[in-house]
Design a protein around this motif. Structure first.
Motif, PDB file in Angstrom:
ATOM      1  N   LYS A  86       0.041   5.195   3.741  1.00 46.84           N
ATOM      2  CA  LYS A  86       1.063   5.926   2.990  1.00 46.84           C
ATOM      3  C   LYS A  86       2.412   5.236   3.089  1.00 46.84           C
ATOM      4  CE  LYS A  86       3.063  10.543   2.558  1.00 46.84           C
ATOM      5  NZ  LYS A  86       3.020  11.948   3.068  1.00 46.84           N
ATOM      6  N   LEU A  87       2.763   4.786   4.288  1.00 49.34           N
ATOM      7  CA  LEU A  87       4.041   4.104   4.489  1.00 49.34           C
ATOM      8  C   LEU A  87       4.097   2.785   3.724  1.00 49.34           C
ATOM      9  CD1 LEU A  87       6.781   3.859   5.943  1.00 49.34           C
ATOM     10  CD2 LEU A  87       5.564   2.784   7.852  1.00 49.34           C
ATOM     11  N   LEU A  88       3.026   2.021   3.767  1.00 43.65           N
ATOM     12  CA  LEU A  88       2.996   0.743   3.056  1.00 43.65           C
ATOM     13  C   LEU A  88       3.127   0.939   1.549  1.00 43.65           C
ATOM     14  CD1 LEU A  88       0.154  -1.157   4.990  1.00 43.65           C
ATOM     15  CD2 LEU A  88       2.622  -1.545   5.137  1.00 43.65           C
ATOM     16  N   CYS A  89       2.468   1.963   1.028  1.00 45.56           N
ATOM     17  CA  CYS A  89       2.551   2.212  -0.418  1.00 45.56           C
ATOM     18  C   CYS A  89       3.959   2.644  -0.829  1.00 45.56           C
ATOM     19  CB  CYS A  89       1.531   3.267  -0.823  1.00 45.56           C
ATOM     20  SG  CYS A  89      -0.182   2.695  -0.747  1.00 45.56           S
ATOM     21  N   GLU A  90       4.595   3.452   0.004  1.00 42.69           N
ATOM     22  CA  GLU A  90       5.954   3.904  -0.313  1.00 42.69           C
ATOM     23  C   GLU A  90       6.934   2.743  -0.284  1.00 42.69           C
ATOM     24  OE1 GLU A  90       6.877   6.984   2.431  1.00 42.69           O
ATOM     25  OE2 GLU A  90       5.773   8.535   1.340  1.00 42.69           O
ATOM     26  N   ARG A  91       6.821   1.888   0.737  1.00 44.18           N
ATOM     27  CA  ARG A  91       7.799   0.810   0.910  1.00 44.18           C
ATOM     28  C   ARG A  91       7.529  -0.387   0.004  1.00 44.18           C
ATOM     29  NH1 ARG A  91      10.206   0.965   6.050  1.00 44.18           N
ATOM     30  NH2 ARG A  91      10.692   3.150   6.542  1.00 44.18           N
ATOM     31  N   LEU A  92       6.266  -0.746  -0.174  1.00 44.69           N
ATOM     32  CA  LEU A  92       5.932  -1.972  -0.883  1.00 44.69           C
ATOM     33  C   LEU A  92       5.548  -1.747  -2.349  1.00 44.69           C
ATOM     34  CD1 LEU A  92       3.846  -3.728   1.919  1.00 44.69           C
ATOM     35  CD2 LEU A  92       6.305  -3.825   1.508  1.00 44.69           C
ATOM     36  N   LEU A  93       4.937  -0.608  -2.639  1.00 43.13           N
ATOM     37  CA  LEU A  93       4.524  -0.329  -4.017  1.00 43.13           C
ATOM     38  C   LEU A  93       5.392   0.725  -4.692  1.00 43.13           C
ATOM     39  CD1 LEU A  93       0.626  -0.202  -3.560  1.00 43.13           C
ATOM     40  CD2 LEU A  93       2.027  -2.119  -4.339  1.00 43.13           C
ATOM     41  N   ASN A  94       6.245   1.372  -3.909  1.00 40.40           N
ATOM     42  CA  ASN A  94       7.105   2.437  -4.436  1.00 40.40           C
ATOM     43  C   ASN A  94       6.277   3.532  -5.101  1.00 40.40           C
ATOM     44  OD1 ASN A  94       9.558   3.706  -4.903  1.00 40.40           O
ATOM     45  ND2 ASN A  94       9.848   2.731  -6.892  1.00 40.40           N
ATOM     46  N   VAL A  95       5.176   3.884  -4.477  1.00 43.33           N
ATOM     47  CA  VAL A  95       4.285   4.924  -4.986  1.00 43.33           C
ATOM     48  C   VAL A  95       3.820   5.759  -3.798  1.00 43.33           C
ATOM     49  CG1 VAL A  95       2.173   3.557  -4.783  1.00 43.33           C
ATOM     50  CG2 VAL A  95       2.305   5.360  -6.472  1.00 43.33           C
TER      51      VAL A  95
ATOM     52  N   THR B  13      -0.592  12.558  -0.469  1.00 44.06           N
ATOM     53  CA  THR B  13       0.400  13.633  -0.413  1.00 44.06           C
ATOM     54  C   THR B  13      -0.228  14.970  -0.045  1.00 44.06           C
ATOM     55  OG1 THR B  13       0.118  13.937  -2.797  1.00 44.06           O
ATOM     56  CG2 THR B  13       1.937  12.529  -2.082  1.00 44.06           C
ATOM     57  N   SER B  14      -1.532  15.114  -0.256  1.00 41.50           N
ATOM     58  CA  SER B  14      -2.234  16.344   0.141  1.00 41.50           C
ATOM     59  C   SER B  14      -3.587  15.927   0.727  1.00 41.50           C
ATOM     60  CB  SER B  14      -2.385  17.279  -1.057  1.00 41.50           C
ATOM     61  OG  SER B  14      -3.034  16.625  -2.132  1.00 41.50           O
ATOM     62  N   GLU B  15      -4.680  16.408   0.160  1.00 46.72           N
ATOM     63  CA  GLU B  15      -6.001  15.974   0.613  1.00 46.72           C
ATOM     64  C   GLU B  15      -6.228  14.519   0.226  1.00 46.72           C
ATOM     65  OE1 GLU B  15      -8.881  18.604  -1.033  1.00 46.72           O
ATOM     66  OE2 GLU B  15      -8.132  20.385  -0.012  1.00 46.72           O
ATOM     67  N   HIS B  16      -6.822  13.752   1.141  1.00 51.86           N
ATOM     68  CA  HIS B  16      -7.065  12.344   0.878  1.00 51.86           C
ATOM     69  C   HIS B  16      -8.224  12.178  -0.104  1.00 51.86           C
ATOM     70  CE1 HIS B  16      -5.054  10.853   4.851  1.00 51.86           C
ATOM     71  NE2 HIS B  16      -4.361  11.773   4.226  1.00 51.86           N
ATOM     72  N   CYS B  17      -8.135  11.080  -0.831  1.00 51.51           N
ATOM     73  CA  CYS B  17      -9.224  10.693  -1.733  1.00 51.51           C
ATOM     74  C   CYS B  17      -9.612   9.267  -1.388  1.00 51.51           C
ATOM     75  CB  CYS B  17      -8.777  10.802  -3.188  1.00 51.51           C
ATOM     76  SG  CYS B  17      -9.980  10.151  -4.364  1.00 51.51           S
ATOM     77  N   SER B  18     -10.882   9.059  -1.028  1.00 48.02           N
ATOM     78  CA  SER B  18     -11.311   7.732  -0.600  1.00 48.02           C
ATOM     79  C   SER B  18     -11.209   6.711  -1.731  1.00 48.02           C
ATOM     80  CB  SER B  18     -12.747   7.790  -0.060  1.00 48.02           C
ATOM     81  OG  SER B  18     -13.612   8.360  -1.017  1.00 48.02           O
ATOM     82  N   ILE B  19     -11.359   7.123  -2.963  1.00 51.50           N
ATOM     83  CA  ILE B  19     -11.217   6.187  -4.085  1.00 51.50           C
ATOM     84  C   ILE B  19      -9.772   5.709  -4.186  1.00 51.50           C
ATOM     85  CG2 ILE B  19     -11.348   5.940  -6.593  1.00 51.50           C
ATOM     86  CD1 ILE B  19     -13.643   7.910  -6.621  1.00 51.50           C
ATOM     87  N   GLN B  20      -8.843   6.639  -4.135  1.00 46.90           N
ATOM     88  CA  GLN B  20      -7.426   6.271  -4.246  1.00 46.90           C
ATOM     89  C   GLN B  20      -6.974   5.424  -3.054  1.00 46.90           C
ATOM     90  OE1 GLN B  20      -3.869   9.037  -3.747  1.00 46.90           O
ATOM     91  NE2 GLN B  20      -3.970   8.910  -5.992  1.00 46.90           N
ATOM     92  N   ASP B  21      -7.446   5.740  -1.867  1.00 45.83           N
ATOM     93  CA  ASP B  21      -7.069   4.952  -0.694  1.00 45.83           C
ATOM     94  C   ASP B  21      -7.596   3.521  -0.801  1.00 45.83           C
ATOM     95  OD1 ASP B  21      -5.855   7.196   0.240  1.00 45.83           O
ATOM     96  OD2 ASP B  21      -7.345   7.651   1.800  1.00 45.83           O
ATOM     97  N   ALA B  22      -8.826   3.355  -1.309  1.00 54.36           N
ATOM     98  CA  ALA B  22      -9.372   2.015  -1.517  1.00 54.36           C
ATOM     99  C   ALA B  22      -8.580   1.271  -2.591  1.00 54.36           C
ATOM    100  CB  ALA B  22     -10.855   2.108  -1.905  1.00 54.36           C
ATOM    101  N   GLN B  23      -8.180   1.969  -3.645  1.00 51.61           N
ATOM    102  CA  GLN B  23      -7.361   1.342  -4.695  1.00 51.61           C
ATOM    103  C   GLN B  23      -6.001   0.908  -4.154  1.00 51.61           C
ATOM    104  OE1 GLN B  23      -7.384   4.596  -7.477  1.00 51.61           O
ATOM    105  NE2 GLN B  23      -9.155   3.810  -8.623  1.00 51.61           N
ATOM    106  N   ALA B  24      -5.394   1.738  -3.295  1.00 48.00           N
ATOM    107  CA  ALA B  24      -4.089   1.393  -2.722  1.00 48.00           C
ATOM    108  C   ALA B  24      -4.190   0.164  -1.833  1.00 48.00           C
ATOM    109  CB  ALA B  24      -3.547   2.582  -1.932  1.00 48.00           C
ATOM    110  N   ALA B  25      -5.239   0.089  -1.016  1.00 43.90           N
ATOM    111  CA  ALA B  25      -5.426  -1.082  -0.156  1.00 43.90           C
ATOM    112  C   ALA B  25      -5.642  -2.340  -0.987  1.00 43.90           C
ATOM    113  CB  ALA B  25      -6.616  -0.850   0.788  1.00 43.90           C
ATOM    114  N   MET B  26      -6.419  -2.222  -2.062  1.00 41.95           N
ATOM    115  CA  MET B  26      -6.648  -3.379  -2.924  1.00 41.95           C
ATOM    116  C   MET B  26      -5.348  -3.807  -3.621  1.00 41.95           C
ATOM    117  SD  MET B  26      -8.521  -5.733  -4.135  1.00 41.95           S
ATOM    118  CE  MET B  26     -10.236  -5.339  -3.729  1.00 41.95           C
TER     119      MET B  26
END
Length: 371
Positions: free
Chosen positions: A320-329, A333-346
């Protein structure tokens, strides 16, 4: 008995009468001159009220004193002797002078100030319009910029804020985004939905054991290099679940009770990962619950990547911190979604793909040289 006064002669009587007339004339002249001087003196201390007349003594031709009415108007002699005092100039009139030295009343001064303000506002509007036109001419066009594998912050430092703004808009990195815009940031539109050289994986887990402290896999999701989901399955639990961790995992009993068998999921995931670069965040935990292993040289963990840790100044940054600082997204924010987390890491990986792969290549070269 007193003696009788001697009789006066007619000549003596006439001479006395003439002397008396001369005396009366002198008094009359002095009485005419006195009001002019005395009147000015009394005006200063006791001014007469308008509409009232003042009785001034006068002497007629026969020498008798008579009463005569005098008006507020002064005669020519009094006007010469006592000219009316001029009214002192007020400070406002004295200061209401323009640059040329001419006087102006308060109304004209206000009008000039008002006109000056209007002219100033018109000049400001023209200046802003001219600046806006120049700024519009200097702004880069979207077709002139390509943002593949480039951090918008680096674009801002090299080209300017407008170019970085275009990059963030194309990537969907504006603030206050909806879920759809977040997906636009993490997923490349009109891209391949098949397997790519690099894939990202994320798992959701539930708790087992007396206090639900131990973890087992409940969902596995994989995306390709463009953020397209290529695999997503719920996993039937191998043990009794004591804590679904729904607030974080988003897993509910109905999701996993009808899920895929663990062995099937394990084999399918292993086949996808074989020979490919595995991207993820804290991948050690995901591989652990799948009972899988992967070559270290093919793992790209966004939590362990040193440049990311240096940028956010955190030894173990969260996704979450990396996405906020590096991707500005914002993610998770609530329940996690494994698809979205994999997309953020990619997306974090593709942001630094060239530098990251170059660093891995140099590291392997240095190891070969030492051996």
């Amino acid at each position: 008995m007193a003696a009788a006064a001697p009789p006066r002669s007619p000549g003596q009587f006439s001479s006395n009468w003439k002397a008396l007339q001369e005396l009366l004339k002198q008094k009359a002249n002095s009485s005419k001159e006195c009001p002019s001087t005395c009147q000015t003196y009394t005006k200063k201390k006791h001014p007469l009220k308008a509409g009232k007349s003042q009785e001034v003594p006068a002497v007629n031709g026969n020498g008798n004193v008579v009463k005569a009415k005098s008006t507020n108007k002064t005669d020519s002699g009094s006007a010469k002797d006592s000219p009316p005092s001029a009214k002192p100039k007020s400070k406002k009139v004295a200061m209401d002078k323009n640059v040329n030295g001419t006087k102006s009343d308060g109304k004209s001064c206000k009008e000039k100030k008002k006109n000056g303000n209007i002219l100033k506002e018109k000049d400001d509007i023209k200046h802003k319009r001219r600046k806006a036109e120049e700024h519009a001419e200097q702004q880069p066009k979207e077709a002139e910029i390509w943002f593949d594998d480039v951090d918008p912050k680096d674009i801002e430092a090299a080209i300017g804020p407008e170019a970085a703004k275009i990059a963030r808009r194309n990537l969907g990195l504006e603030t206050g985004q909806s879920k759809q815009s977040v997906e636009q940031v993490l997923v490349k539109e009109k891209a391949s939905e098949g397997l790519t050289r690099a894939v990202a994986m994320d798992c959701e887990m539930v708790g087992v054991g007396p206090k639900g402290e131990d973890s087992i896999v409940a969902r596995v999701s994989l995306v390709n290099q463009f953020g397209k989901c290529i695999y997503d399955k719920y996993v039937k639990p191998t043990e009794e679940v004591t804590d679904y961790r729904t607030a974080v995992s988003g897993i509910r009993p109905e999701n996993i009770n009808t899920g895929e068998d663990f062995k099937t999921v394990q084999k399918e995931v292993a086949d996808i990962l074989n020979g490919r670069i595995l991207v993820g965040h804290a991948l050690r935990n995901d591989l652990k619950v799948l009972f899988l292993d992967h070559p270290q040289k093919k793992i790209r963990d966004t939590q362990r990547y040193k440049p990311f840790r240096q940028r956010v100044k955190n030894g173990r940054p969260s996704l979450k911190l990396l996405c906020e600082r590096l991707l500005n997204v914002q993610v998770q924010t609530s329940e996690h979604c494994s698809i979205q987390d994999a997309q953020a890491a990619m997306r974090l990986y593709t942001l630094e793909k060239k530098k990251w792969e170059a660093a891995v290549k140099n590291k392997s070269k240095n190891k070969n040289c030492k051996t």
